[in-house]
Design an enzyme around this catalytic site. Structure first.
Site, PDB file in Angstrom:
ATOM      1  N   SER A 174      10.414   5.846  -3.418  1.00 30.73           N
ATOM      2  CA  SER A 174      10.132   5.524  -4.904  1.00 30.73           C
ATOM      3  C   SER A 174       8.940   5.059  -5.226  1.00 30.73           C
ATOM      4  O   SER A 174       8.127   4.477  -4.434  1.00 30.73           O
ATOM      5  CB  SER A 174      11.186   4.777  -5.506  1.00 30.73           C
ATOM      6  OG  SER A 174      11.069   4.353  -6.850  1.00 30.73           O
ATOM      7  N   LYS A 193      18.816   4.631  -3.018  1.00 28.10           N
ATOM      8  CA  LYS A 193      17.985   5.310  -3.918  1.00 28.10           C
ATOM      9  C   LYS A 193      18.540   5.650  -5.039  1.00 28.10           C
ATOM     10  O   LYS A 193      18.097   5.620  -6.266  1.00 28.10           O
ATOM     11  CB  LYS A 193      16.919   6.454  -3.021  1.00 28.10           C
ATOM     12  CG  LYS A 193      16.226   7.250  -4.246  1.00 28.10           C
ATOM     13  CD  LYS A 193      15.092   6.281  -4.710  1.00 28.10           C
ATOM     14  CE  LYS A 193      14.029   6.731  -5.492  1.00 28.10           C
ATOM     15  NZ  LYS A 193      14.035   8.025  -6.296  1.00 28.10           N
ATOM     16  N   GLU A 231      17.086   2.475 -12.801  1.00 31.17           N
ATOM     17  CA  GLU A 231      16.199   2.810 -13.672  1.00 31.17           C
ATOM     18  C   GLU A 231      16.342   3.581 -14.877  1.00 31.17           C
ATOM     19  O   GLU A 231      15.682   3.104 -16.050  1.00 31.17           O
ATOM     20  CB  GLU A 231      15.363   3.921 -12.721  1.00 31.17           C
ATOM     21  CG  GLU A 231      14.309   4.760 -13.552  1.00 31.17           C
ATOM     22  CD  GLU A 231      13.779   5.884 -12.567  1.00 31.17           C
ATOM     23  OE1 GLU A 231      13.257   5.300 -11.186  1.00 31.17           O
ATOM     24  OE2 GLU A 231      13.421   7.031 -12.911  1.00 31.17           O
ATOM     25  N   HIS A 275      19.121   3.060  -7.274  1.00 31.97           N
ATOM     26  CA  HIS A 275      17.914   2.613  -7.793  1.00 31.97           C
ATOM     27  C   HIS A 275      17.473   3.117  -8.931  1.00 31.97           C
ATOM     28  O   HIS A 275      17.170   2.709 -10.078  1.00 31.97           O
ATOM     29  CB  HIS A 275      16.821   2.585  -6.748  1.00 31.97           C
ATOM     30  CG  HIS A 275      15.485   2.739  -7.359  1.00 31.97           C
ATOM     31  ND1 HIS A 275      14.982   3.815  -8.041  1.00 31.97           N
ATOM     32  CD2 HIS A 275      14.411   1.817  -7.389  1.00 31.97           C
ATOM     33  CE1 HIS A 275      13.733   3.552  -8.405  1.00 31.97           C
ATOM     34  NE2 HIS A 275      13.336   2.388  -8.148  1.00 31.97           N
ATOM     35  N   ASN A 276      17.806   4.546  -8.752  1.00 35.12           N
ATOM     36  CA  ASN A 276      17.604   5.548  -9.873  1.00 35.12           C
ATOM     37  C   ASN A 276      18.490   5.216 -11.161  1.00 35.12           C
ATOM     38  O   ASN A 276      18.008   5.483 -12.461  1.00 35.12           O
ATOM     39  CB  ASN A 276      17.562   6.860  -9.582  1.00 35.12           C
ATOM     40  CG  ASN A 276      16.491   7.414  -9.040  1.00 35.12           C
ATOM     41  OD1 ASN A 276      15.627   6.682  -8.442  1.00 35.12           O
ATOM     42  ND2 ASN A 276      16.172   8.668  -9.072  1.00 35.12           N
TER      43      ASN A 276
HETATM   44  C1  6PG Z   1      11.247   7.201  -8.241  1.00 39.60           C
HETATM   45  C2  6PG Z   1      11.843   7.864  -9.528  1.00 39.60           C
HETATM   46  C3  6PG Z   1      11.473   9.348  -9.196  1.00 39.60           C
HETATM   47  C4  6PG Z   1      11.920  10.379 -10.276  1.00 39.60           C
HETATM   48  C5  6PG Z   1      13.392  10.063 -11.014  1.00 39.60           C
HETATM   49  C6  6PG Z   1      13.390  10.685 -12.486  1.00 39.60           C
HETATM   50  O1  6PG Z   1      11.860   6.216  -7.858  1.00 39.60           O
HETATM   51  O2  6PG Z   1       9.875   7.303  -8.141  1.00 39.60           O
HETATM   52  O3  6PG Z   1      13.061   7.565  -9.479  1.00 39.60           O
HETATM   53  O4  6PG Z   1      12.626   9.507  -8.095  1.00 39.60           O
HETATM   54  O5  6PG Z   1      10.887  10.059 -11.368  1.00 39.60           O
HETATM   55  O6  6PG Z   1      14.240  10.658 -10.426  1.00 39.60           O
HETATM   56  O7  6PG Z   1      14.560  10.913 -12.694  1.00 39.60           O
HETATM   57  P1  6PG Z   1      15.038  11.913 -13.859  1.00 39.60           P
HETATM   58  O8  6PG Z   1      14.287  13.163 -13.883  1.00 39.60           O
HETATM   59  O9  6PG Z   1      16.552  12.065 -13.717  1.00 39.60           O
HETATM   60  O10 6PG Z   1      14.695  10.765 -15.339  1.00 39.60           O
END
Ligand code: 6PG
Length: 528
Positions: free
Chosen positions: A168, A222, A229, A225-226
């Site tokens: 990430s 991960k 996010e 984490h997302n």
């Molecule tokens: C990271 C981000 C990366 C990506 C997302 C975007 O940790 O660096 O999470 O993995 O930017 O997966 O996800 P979406 O396109 O689903 O918003």
């Protein structure tokens, strides 16, 4: 191997020296013979996939003194990379999988950074004939964790080791210090630990990378984490909407509020970029954000988190709402039609203490965030039981503290909570967070009430508060649901300890003939 990559290989002083040692009098050596020489296998690690993340990760590893072999399916990309971004580095390129593998020291370590799904399996298939027992394949894409569970098993059956690693931090993170979440074959970790921890972001001197666990554990963490996010981004978007629609502020004024928030408990990467994004102007001098179509994309990791929460029966409500809010945003045409028909309250008017309201909003965001992270850790707690992983919550919080998209000062408090008490059942029960929510909750409630009165949707704020109120309830109204289920479907219920009677025995599945004309046979065994 063809002599195509020879010229580039010979730019490496060590290889030139080796070629001379071959006694060919300084002429061009036979590259195939050269490749047989064990000294030829000089790359510490290899990486397949020269898109933006791959290139930056290679340069990061190079900066830390590692020799990296690079390969890409479209081989012209390898040459372009070596002639441009990687010029003057120790990076070596390959024009075939065979040549690529031959460059690697044993046990070979190969990072695959390609689109998640079939492309990862395709590269694994291509690598297999050239690899030997003990070699390590690392998938650094956003793969779905069941695929990583499967790949670990399949490769271990062939004597190889597999690592599914969350990476990430986007382009910048990959280049200067990502958060890395590796899991898979535990025997792989000692071989990759040094490189991974060297290139990872550091937080208070500690690397934001540690072994997560077996099988799909790295990609699982991960994924969560997302999901978090998604939740953080939705909360920020709701705060923006309240400030814009409710208080009538413009983007620059809101950017200044985010700048202030970034100095306090909300100090984080996402608040910081929101400050900058809101202040960004188009060529006409107007803020760019209102010109961006309000239809959010998603690649699936948030959805996977919500789906997994449903599978494991965990109320990860805020992430779920964040995913649904993106879905609603995408129904733009339908929303435009509905907006013409469906009425809400009159346009918001604010006559109160603006500074106090902004403080309340900051606290509402903070409290909702605490709930969201608590939900995320609840999910990981259940996943650890379900998949038999030994997830260390303190080290997960540390891995998220720096380098990644959700990095924040707040994650330091989470790290402390789990390090002080590794058996902490729920983050919300840690005294630091008990006090933090207690401080925040009056403002949190005021903000949500106001948003509801204004007709501004706040699914993430509201679901966080609803969860908090449900989680702290000794009694929830599920007794009525159980009664209804038993009434219409003879699904049975159990009695509250202490309220048992002759007709309601303790610890038994009870069915009542509610209407007097139903049968006394229950439909199924009791399921809590
Ligand atoms: C990271 C981000 C990366 C990506 C997302 C975007 O940790 O660096 O999470 O993995 O930017 O997966 O996800 P979406 O396109 O689903 O918003």
């Amino acid at each position: 191997m063809q002599n195509g990559g020879l010229e580039q290989l010979m730019n490496n002083p060590m290889l030139r020296q080796m070629a001379e040692n071959f006694g060919r009098g300084g002429g061009m050596p036979d590259i195939n013979a050269l490749m047989q020489n064990p000294q030829m296998r000089h790359a510490d690690i290899g990486l397949i996939g020269l898109a933006v993340m791959g290139q930056n990760l290679i340069l990061n590893m190079n900066d830390h003194g590692y020799t990296v072999a690079a390969y890409n399916r479209t081989t012209s990309k390898v040459d372009q990379f070596l002639e441009n971004e990687a010029k003057g580095t120790k990076v070596v390129g390959a024009h075939s999988v065979e040549e690529f593998v031959a460059l690697l020291k044993r046990p070979r370590k190969v990072i695959i950074l390609v689109k998640a799904g079939a492309a990862v399996d395709a590269f694994i298939e291509q690598l297999l004939p050239h690899l030997e027992k003990g070699d390590i394949i690392i998938d650094g894409g956003n793969s779905h964790y069941p695929d990583s569970i499967r790949r670990t098993k399949e490769l271990e059956e062939r004597g190889l080791l597999f690592v599914g690693s969350g990476v990430s931090g986007g382009e910048e993170g990959a280049r200067y210090g990502p958060s890395l979440m590796p899991g898979g074959s535990p025997a792989a970790w000692p071989h990759i630990k040094e490189i991974f921890q060297a290139i990872a972001a550091k937080s208070d001197g500690e690397p934001c990378c540690d072994w997560v666990g077996e099988g799909g554990a790295g990609h699982y963490v991960k994924m969560v984490h997302n999901g978090i996010e998604y939740g953080d981004m939705q909360l920020i978007a709701e705060a923006y909407s309240i400030l814009k629609v409710g208080l009538g502020l413009d983007e620059l004024e809101i950017s200044k509020i985010f700048a202030e928030w970034n100095k306090g408990v909300l100090d984080s990467f996402l608040i910081e970029i929101t400050r900058d994004v809101l202040a960004y102007k188009d060529t006409d001098g107007a803020p760019i954000v209102p010109k961006i179509l309000d239809s959010a994309g998603q690649k699936g990791t948030g959805k996977w988190t919500a789906m997994n929460a449903l599978d494991l029966g965990q109320p990860v409500t805020l992430i779920g709402e964040a995913v649904f809010a993106r879905c609603l945003s995408s129904l733009r045409e339908e929303r435009l039609r509905a907006a013409k028909v469906l009425k809400g309250p009159d346009a918001p008017q604010f006559s109160g203490d603006r500074d106090q309201f902004v403080k309340d909003l900051e606290q509402a965001l903070y409290a909702s965030k605490i709930v969201s992270y608590a939900q995320g850790f609840m999910l990981m707690r259940e996943a650890a039981k379900e998949y038999n992983w030994h997830l260390n919550k303190g080290s997960i919080a540390l891995m998220w503290r720096g380098g990644c998209i959700i990095r924040s000062v707040f994650l330091k408090d989470i790290t402390n909570a789990f390090r002080t008490n590794p058996d902490l059942e729920n983050l919300l029960l840690d005294q630091f967070f008990v006090d933090a929510i207690q401080t925040a909750q009056a403002g949190w409630r005021r903000v949500i009430s106001q948003a509801i009165a204004w007709g501004i949707p706040t699914p993430a704020f509201s679901s966080a508060l609803a969860f908090y109120d449900g989680f702290r309830s000794e009694v929830v109204p599920a007794n009525l649901i159980q009664a209804q289920r038993d009434y219409f479907g003879a699904h049975t219920f159990r009695v509250v300890p202490g309220k048992e009677s002759e007709s309601l025995p303790l610890g038994q599945d009870i069915h009542i003939n509610w209407t007097g004309h139903g049968g006394s046979v229950s439909a199924s065994t009791y399921q809590a």
